[in-house]
Scaffold this motif. Sequence first.
Motif, PDB file in Angstrom:
ATOM      1  N   PRO A 166       1.516  19.427   7.502  1.00  0.00           N
ATOM      2  CA  PRO A 166       2.325  19.616   8.704  1.00  0.00           C
ATOM      3  C   PRO A 166       3.077  18.325   9.023  1.00  0.00           C
ATOM      4  N   ARG A 167       4.266  18.422   9.594  1.00  0.00           N
ATOM      5  CA  ARG A 167       5.065  17.215   9.795  1.00  0.00           C
ATOM      6  C   ARG A 167       4.400  16.209  10.724  1.00  0.00           C
ATOM      7  N   ALA A 168       3.650  16.682  11.703  1.00  0.00           N
ATOM      8  CA  ALA A 168       2.959  15.738  12.595  1.00  0.00           C
ATOM      9  C   ALA A 168       1.932  14.922  11.819  1.00  0.00           C
ATOM     10  N   THR A 169       1.217  15.568  10.901  1.00  0.00           N
ATOM     11  CA  THR A 169       0.232  14.859  10.067  1.00  0.00           C
ATOM     12  C   THR A 169       0.922  13.898   9.117  1.00  0.00           C
ATOM     13  N   LEU A 170       2.019  14.343   8.524  1.00  0.00           N
ATOM     14  CA  LEU A 170       2.777  13.477   7.622  1.00  0.00           C
ATOM     15  C   LEU A 170       3.256  12.223   8.352  1.00  0.00           C
ATOM     16  N   MET A 171       3.814  12.400   9.548  1.00  0.00           N
ATOM     17  CA  MET A 171       4.322  11.240  10.291  1.00  0.00           C
ATOM     18  C   MET A 171       3.182  10.341  10.760  1.00  0.00           C
ATOM     19  N   MET A 172       2.007  10.892  11.006  1.00  0.00           N
ATOM     20  CA  MET A 172       0.844  10.064  11.340  1.00  0.00           C
ATOM     21  C   MET A 172       0.530   9.120  10.173  1.00  0.00           C
ATOM     22  N   HIS A 173       0.560   9.656   8.963  1.00  0.00           N
ATOM     23  CA  HIS A 173       0.303   8.825   7.783  1.00  0.00           C
ATOM     24  C   HIS A 173       1.428   7.813   7.568  1.00  0.00           C
ATOM     25  N   VAL A 174       2.662   8.209   7.840  1.00  0.00           N
ATOM     26  CA  VAL A 174       3.794   7.286   7.711  1.00  0.00           C
ATOM     27  C   VAL A 174       3.623   6.088   8.641  1.00  0.00           C
ATOM     28  N   ARG A 175       3.282   6.362   9.897  1.00  0.00           N
ATOM     29  CA  ARG A 175       3.104   5.271  10.869  1.00  0.00           C
ATOM     30  C   ARG A 175       1.944   4.357  10.466  1.00  0.00           C
ATOM     31  N   HIS A 176       0.866   4.982  10.011  1.00  0.00           N
ATOM     32  CA  HIS A 176      -0.302   4.194   9.599  1.00  0.00           C
ATOM     33  C   HIS A 176       0.050   3.343   8.380  1.00  0.00           C
ATOM     34  N   LEU A 177       0.826   3.917   7.462  1.00  0.00           N
ATOM     35  CA  LEU A 177       1.219   3.185   6.255  1.00  0.00           C
ATOM     36  C   LEU A 177       2.110   2.002   6.610  1.00  0.00           C
ATOM     37  N   ARG A 178       3.016   2.197   7.565  1.00  0.00           N
ATOM     38  CA  ARG A 178       3.879   1.074   7.986  1.00  0.00           C
ATOM     39  C   ARG A 178       3.037  -0.080   8.519  1.00  0.00           C
ATOM     40  N   VAL A 192       0.850  -1.186   0.000  1.00  0.00           N
ATOM     41  CA  VAL A 192       0.000   0.000   0.000  1.00  0.00           C
ATOM     42  C   VAL A 192       0.889   1.239   0.000  1.00  0.00           C
ATOM     43  N   ALA A 193       0.519   2.240  -0.777  1.00  0.00           N
ATOM     44  CA  ALA A 193       1.213   3.522  -0.809  1.00  0.00           C
ATOM     45  C   ALA A 193       0.252   4.625  -0.370  1.00  0.00           C
ATOM     46  N   PHE A 194       0.816   5.779  -0.060  1.00  0.00           N
ATOM     47  CA  PHE A 194       0.019   6.963   0.276  1.00  0.00           C
ATOM     48  C   PHE A 194       0.265   7.991  -0.823  1.00  0.00           C
ATOM     49  N   VAL A 195      -0.777   8.316  -1.587  1.00  0.00           N
ATOM     50  CA  VAL A 195      -0.636   9.223  -2.726  1.00  0.00           C
ATOM     51  C   VAL A 195      -1.689  10.325  -2.638  1.00  0.00           C
ATOM     52  N   ASP A 196      -1.225  11.546  -2.414  1.00  0.00           N
ATOM     53  CA  ASP A 196      -2.115  12.716  -2.375  1.00  0.00           C
ATOM     54  C   ASP A 196      -3.338  12.509  -1.480  1.00  0.00           C
ATOM     55  N   GLY A 197      -3.086  12.052  -0.262  1.00  0.00           N
ATOM     56  CA  GLY A 197      -4.155  11.969   0.728  1.00  0.00           C
ATOM     57  C   GLY A 197      -4.922  10.673   0.754  1.00  0.00           C
ATOM     58  N   ALA A 198      -4.563   9.701  -0.087  1.00  0.00           N
ATOM     59  CA  ALA A 198      -5.300   8.439  -0.142  1.00  0.00           C
ATOM     60  C   ALA A 198      -4.345   7.253  -0.034  1.00  0.00           C
ATOM     61  N   TYR A 199      -4.805   6.221   0.681  1.00  0.00           N
ATOM     62  CA  TYR A 199      -4.066   4.962   0.744  1.00  0.00           C
ATOM     63  C   TYR A 199      -4.513   4.109  -0.439  1.00  0.00           C
ATOM     64  N   VAL A 200      -3.548   3.734  -1.284  1.00  0.00           N
ATOM     65  CA  VAL A 200      -3.883   3.014  -2.510  1.00  0.00           C
ATOM     66  C   VAL A 200      -2.969   1.809  -2.675  1.00  0.00           C
ATOM     67  N   ASP A 201      -3.475   0.794  -3.346  1.00  0.00           N
ATOM     68  CA  ASP A 201      -2.671  -0.367  -3.678  1.00  0.00           C
ATOM     69  C   ASP A 201      -1.530   0.075  -4.604  1.00  0.00           C
ATOM     70  N   MET A 202      -0.313  -0.429  -4.337  1.00  0.00           N
ATOM     71  CA  MET A 202       0.844  -0.021  -5.142  1.00  0.00           C
ATOM     72  C   MET A 202       0.615  -0.270  -6.627  1.00  0.00           C
ATOM     73  N   ALA A 203      -0.045  -1.374  -6.948  1.00  0.00           N
ATOM     74  CA  ALA A 203      -0.248  -1.733  -8.355  1.00  0.00           C
ATOM     75  C   ALA A 203      -1.147  -0.742  -9.080  1.00  0.00           C
ATOM     76  N   SER A 204      -2.000  -0.038  -8.337  1.00  0.00           N
ATOM     77  CA  SER A 204      -2.919   0.907  -8.972  1.00  0.00           C
ATOM     78  C   SER A 204      -2.571   2.362  -8.664  1.00  0.00           C
ATOM     79  N   ALA A 205      -1.458   2.598  -7.966  1.00  0.00           N
ATOM     80  CA  ALA A 205      -1.058   3.971  -7.644  1.00  0.00           C
ATOM     81  C   ALA A 205      -0.673   4.725  -8.912  1.00  0.00           C
ATOM     82  N   ARG A 206      -1.112   5.968  -9.051  1.00  0.00           N
ATOM     83  CA  ARG A 206      -0.878   6.748 -10.268  1.00  0.00           C
ATOM     84  C   ARG A 206      -0.599   8.213  -9.935  1.00  0.00           C
ATOM     85  N   ILE A 207       0.257   8.834 -10.758  1.00  0.00           N
ATOM     86  CA  ILE A 207       0.362  10.294 -10.777  1.00  0.00           C
ATOM     87  C   ILE A 207       0.189  10.728 -12.230  1.00  0.00           C
ATOM     88  N   SER A 208      -0.114  11.999 -12.444  1.00  0.00           N
ATOM     89  CA  SER A 208      -0.363  12.521 -13.788  1.00  0.00           C
ATOM     90  C   SER A 208       0.914  12.532 -14.626  1.00  0.00           C
TER      91      SER A 208
END
Length: 282
Positions: free
Chosen positions: A67-79, A4-20
Amino acid sequence: MSRVAFVDGAYVDMASARISIEDRGFQFGDSIYEVIHFVGDFYVDAEGHLDRLERSLLELKIPVPLPRATLMMHVRHLRRKNRIQEGFVYIQISRGQAPRNHLFPVGASPTLVVVIKRQLFTSFEPKKIITLPDTRWKRCDIKTTNLLPNVLAKQKAFEENAFEGWLVGEGDVISEGSLSNAWIVKEGRLYTAPTTCNILGGITRKRLIMLAAQEKIPVVEKSFTVKDAYQAEEAFNSSSNAPLTPVVQINDRKIGTGVPGPISRRLHQAYLRFVEDGLRHG
């Protein structure tokens, strides 16, 4: 289980993760990144990495997306979502999506991508390195994704059966490695290049300087040449993914006795104790 990756505010499967395809990181390398090693919920020198991330954004005039606290919250959740106990978190932030134009786009929002990967600390295994011309731009202090010279240097090292390439500039001075900081030991003193625009201010480099002070090992932040490196008693690389890698051969020259030296061993053990202490106290 799929990653799972975190892309622009959403947790997405790596296989379907996309950027423009119009993302400026993709088209111009107009983006920065950061890598943080973790063991469980201990993120090694996280504050230092986040300081550098924010500095890189500031230097490129890219807004901080979270904010870094929000970013690290997502990092921990992603782990936890990826169920990885030890590895590294890769954070990349671009200027965002806009029609291709060299000028900064008006109103574009930064693109944020966070990926977690399983990787253990590398062992204290001696390595050979080679020296190569430093062909990078003059703002190596910014951790951008413009890494083509680094990629070419690392590939050349691989083709020469070497672990890393140390980059050499004017006056035969070694700046750093393609993806690491460079160190030598002479007369019991540690030498590493000073933090200027020519090198990246390594977070692990900074930690090793602090640990050396605790161990009463003198550190001299001074540039050194290829000749200095050949004559060194010890040498090593440092980076987030490989905190201290002994160098026992540079090009065709044996360094010191040809085995990891006492100062390298001592500093490596001090680093391991630092990580163990972080695990105990969080």
